[in-house]
Design a protein around this motif. Structure first.
Motif, PDB file in Angstrom:
ATOM      1  N   ASN A 214       0.835  -1.212   0.000  1.00  0.00           N
ATOM      2  CA  ASN A 214       0.000   0.000   0.000  1.00  0.00           C
ATOM      3  C   ASN A 214       0.869   1.262   0.000  1.00  0.00           C
ATOM      4  N   LEU A 215       1.968   1.211   0.765  1.00  0.00           N
ATOM      5  CA  LEU A 215       2.880   2.353   0.801  1.00  0.00           C
ATOM      6  C   LEU A 215       3.563   2.534  -0.552  1.00  0.00           C
ATOM      7  N   ILE A 216       3.933   1.425  -1.178  1.00  0.00           N
ATOM      8  CA  ILE A 216       4.559   1.495  -2.501  1.00  0.00           C
ATOM      9  C   ILE A 216       3.603   2.140  -3.503  1.00  0.00           C
ATOM     10  N   TYR A 217       2.332   1.696  -3.489  1.00  0.00           N
ATOM     11  CA  TYR A 217       1.346   2.255  -4.419  1.00  0.00           C
ATOM     12  C   TYR A 217       1.144   3.746  -4.167  1.00  0.00           C
ATOM     13  N   ALA A 218       1.082   4.132  -2.880  1.00  0.00           N
ATOM     14  CA  ALA A 218       0.867   5.550  -2.548  1.00  0.00           C
ATOM     15  C   ALA A 218       2.049   6.394  -3.002  1.00  0.00           C
ATOM     16  N   CYS A 219       3.263   5.925  -2.731  1.00  0.00           N
ATOM     17  CA  CYS A 219       4.452   6.670  -3.159  1.00  0.00           C
ATOM     18  C   CYS A 219       4.564   6.701  -4.682  1.00  0.00           C
ATOM     19  N   GLY A 220       4.151   5.600  -5.316  1.00  0.00           N
ATOM     20  CA  GLY A 220       4.140   5.574  -6.774  1.00  0.00           C
ATOM     21  C   GLY A 220       3.173   6.575  -7.353  1.00  0.00           C
ATOM     22  N   ALA A 221       1.974   6.671  -6.731  1.00  0.00           N
ATOM     23  CA  ALA A 221       0.984   7.650  -7.194  1.00  0.00           C
ATOM     24  C   ALA A 221       1.504   9.079  -7.014  1.00  0.00           C
ATOM     25  N   ALA A 222       2.113   9.348  -5.844  1.00  0.00           N
ATOM     26  CA  ALA A 222       2.665  10.684  -5.591  1.00  0.00           C
ATOM     27  C   ALA A 222       3.800  10.996  -6.568  1.00  0.00           C
TER      28      ALA A 222
END
Length: 596
Positions: A214-222
């Motif tokens: 989830n953190l990877i996806y969030a950082c990827g989106a940012a």
């Protein structure tokens, strides 16, 4: 309960005292640098409408693309009559954003340490640090305060995610949304998602941790959002704003190191915190004293990076975040010509401050140390605040720090000139005004050397000679010599837009001295400056279209810009009234007539 009351008392006392120290700076006029360009656009000073909103969110209509900042300026104009003569409302809004950032600092420290006393004392100490006086006093620093507020909000949700027993998606969603709001205010933190993502992957690999997808996806989106805004900002600055410079690489490196050193010294000695004016053309020569400190700072950065890679992922995170900020900082960023401003380094100072709080949390006497820091910064803030209450005092302090720098001298000279127009100069101050003018005339006109720091003086010389030179022949001779030096300096200093910038100087000279509109000079200027994003350019562009194509064309375009709230009538009227020859005024009036 008593402990909580005591902490509430500390917070209330700190906010009240800051406001009391802040009050004398209200009701001041706008500052020479940026305020008029960023806060006085026509579409910001109109009733709320879909047309103005569309203009506001369209890239290229403003020198920088920070639409959320512009929305808050819209609010300023809704509550004030004239932001250029009285900046009370925007300064109060800056104060609100700053206090909001202070609140986030306290909440983040509490999330990390679970120590309410330490969190309150350190956030109150950060509130009073004199490093923030520039952002509070200069309304154009609104974008810095807002981006700081929202990146701290994003950091709070990120820390909450790590501290939570159940690591869901809700906090990370709020983190990404906060980051979006941050980059809509300023580009300072655009590289931060990449830096954090790389650091996190390194930490997982080094410490054999379970990957938080989830953190990877969030950082990827940012990070994806960052790419979009990087492209917008690169386009806006390279095609529209032309902030890049072509100074020799060694001068640029020396200037960056000097700026780094000056900011580091300013964290400890507030005397050296001052506004600088257009840091180009050999800025480092007047700030050589800070180069050794800058070198030490650079060595500590790279040393910390190496140590962090080998031994400490926590230190590596601090270094990575600082590096991400510096990557987007003017001077370090090749798309921006400016090297030094206190607010450029404020986010770095924030990272270091939070790191200091986490380090202090290990010690038994942490609250006593924090209380001492709070007391010390109250005293230093009190000492330095009076230097930021008026534009005149700000300029005087800048000259005190760099007494021989022509660009800084010109900053003070301009404030003297403004006060003279308003009839506020005493006889002694008028003598200081004239003496400073004569000193700059000697340094920048009579001297045989070419000094890039004199460019700002040349740009304002017409208004100064109108005050002190009674002989029109001598005045024209001074302006001609200034133009010749301007051309030579711009050939060396500016990049691919050198010919365009030279053409702009030639046009202004010929209007003032020869009494003619030089169409070819305007053609050369607007060939490079295809995106016309401030009223000064818009007025001259209309003159160019009028003389090159015809009055009907400029009149039609003027009407179209008015319908989009892109140009102020006041700017047009000021330009026409500044023309000294009747023939020029008549030509300009015909160009701006609204067709029936």
């Amino acid at each position: 309960m008593k402990s909580n009351r005591w902490l509430w008392g500390v917070g209330l006392f700190s906010v009240t005292l800051l406001c009391l120290l802040f009050l004398p700076g209200l009701r001041e006029a706008s500052f020479l640098i940026d305020d008029n360009i960023l806060f006085n656009q026509k579409y910001l000073n109109t009733p709320w409408s879909l047309s103005s909103f569309k203009t506001l969110v369209t890239p290229g209509n403003s020198p920088d693309y920070y639409p959320l900042r512009d929305l808050t300026v819209w609010i300023d104009w809704s509550l004030a009559k004239d932001l250029m003569s009285d900046t009370t409302v925007p300064k109060l809004q800056n104060l609100v954003w700053f206090l909001g950032a202070v609140l986030w600092v306290g909440l983040i420290l509490f999330k990390f340490t679970s120590d309410a006393t330490l969190s309150v004392l350190l956030s109150a100490a950060w509130l009073f640090h004199p490093f923030h006086l520039e952002s509070l006093s200069w309304i154009s620093a609104r974008k810095d305060l807002m981006s700081l507020f929202f990146i701290l909000m994003a950091a709070y949700f990120l820390v909450s995610h790590f501290k939570s027993a159940i690591q869901g998606k809700a906090g990370l969603t709020w983190m990404v949304l906060s980051f979006v709001l941050c980059v809509l205010c300023k580009a300072t933190f655009l590289a931060m998602p990449f830096a954090f993502l790389i650091w996190y992957l390194w930490k997982v690999r080094k410490e054999s941790l379970r990957l938080d997808r989830n953190l990877i996806y969030a950082c990827g989106a940012a990070s994806a959002i960052s790419v979009v805004f990087v492209l917008i900002n690169v386009w806006n600055y390279s095609e529209s704003n032309y902030l890049q410079m072509n100074e020799f690489w060694n001068e640029r490196v020396l200037s960056v190191i000097a700026a780094l050193g000056r900011n580091i010294v300013g964290m400890f000695v507030p005397f050296f915190n001052a506004i600088d004016f257009e840091p180009w053309g050999g800025w480092y020569k007047y700030n050589k004293i800070f180069i050794p400190v800058g070198i030490v700072g650079a060595l500590l950065f790279f040393g910390g990076l190496i140590f962090g890679l080998i031994y400490s992922t926590s230190l590596l995170l601090v270094i990575s975040l600082i590096g991400a900020i510096l990557l987007m900082t003017p001077g370090f960023n090749p798309n921006h010509r400016n090297y030094y401003s206190i607010r450029y380094f404020e986010p770095v100072f924030l990272i270091l401050w939070i790191a200091l709080g986490l380090w202090l949390a290990r010690f038994k006497d942490r609250n006593r140390i924090s209380a001492c820091l709070l007391f010390f910064f109250i005293l230093t803030h009190w000492y330095d605040a009076s230097n930021w209450h008026s534009n005149f005092e700000i300029a005087k302090k800048s000259k005190l720090v760099s007494p021989k720098d022509p660009s800084v001298q010109n900053l003070l000279l301009t404030e003297y000139h403004n006060l003279n127009i308003w009839g506020r100069l005493s006889q002694t101050e008028y003598s200081e005004f004239e003496s400073l003018y004569r000193d700059l005339l000697t340094a920048c006109i009579e001297s045989k050397t070419m000094n890039g720091r004199c460019l700002s003086f040349y740009a304002h010389l017409q208004q100064f000679t109108s005050v002190f030179e009674t002989s029109s022949v001598k005045r024209q001779e001074i302006l001609r010599r200034a133009l010749a030096k301007t051309i030579e300096i711009k050939k060396i200093t500016f990049s691919e837009v050198a010919s365009s910038e030279i053409a702009w100087s030639i046009f202004n000279f010929k209007v003032d001295v020869d009494g003619v509109f030089d169409v070819e000079a305007l053609r050369e200027f607007f060939f490079q400056h295809q995106y016309i994003n401030i009223d000064t350019y818009r007025v001259k562009y209309l003159i160019f279209r009028c003389l090159d194509i015809g009055e009907a064309d400029s009149q039609s375009l003027y009407k179209d810009w008015q319908s989009q709230n892109l140009i102020r009538k006041a700017e047009v009227n000021e330009f026409i009234s500044s023309l000294k020859r009747d023939s020029l005024r008549q030509t300009a009036q015909n160009c701006f007539k609204t067709p029936k």
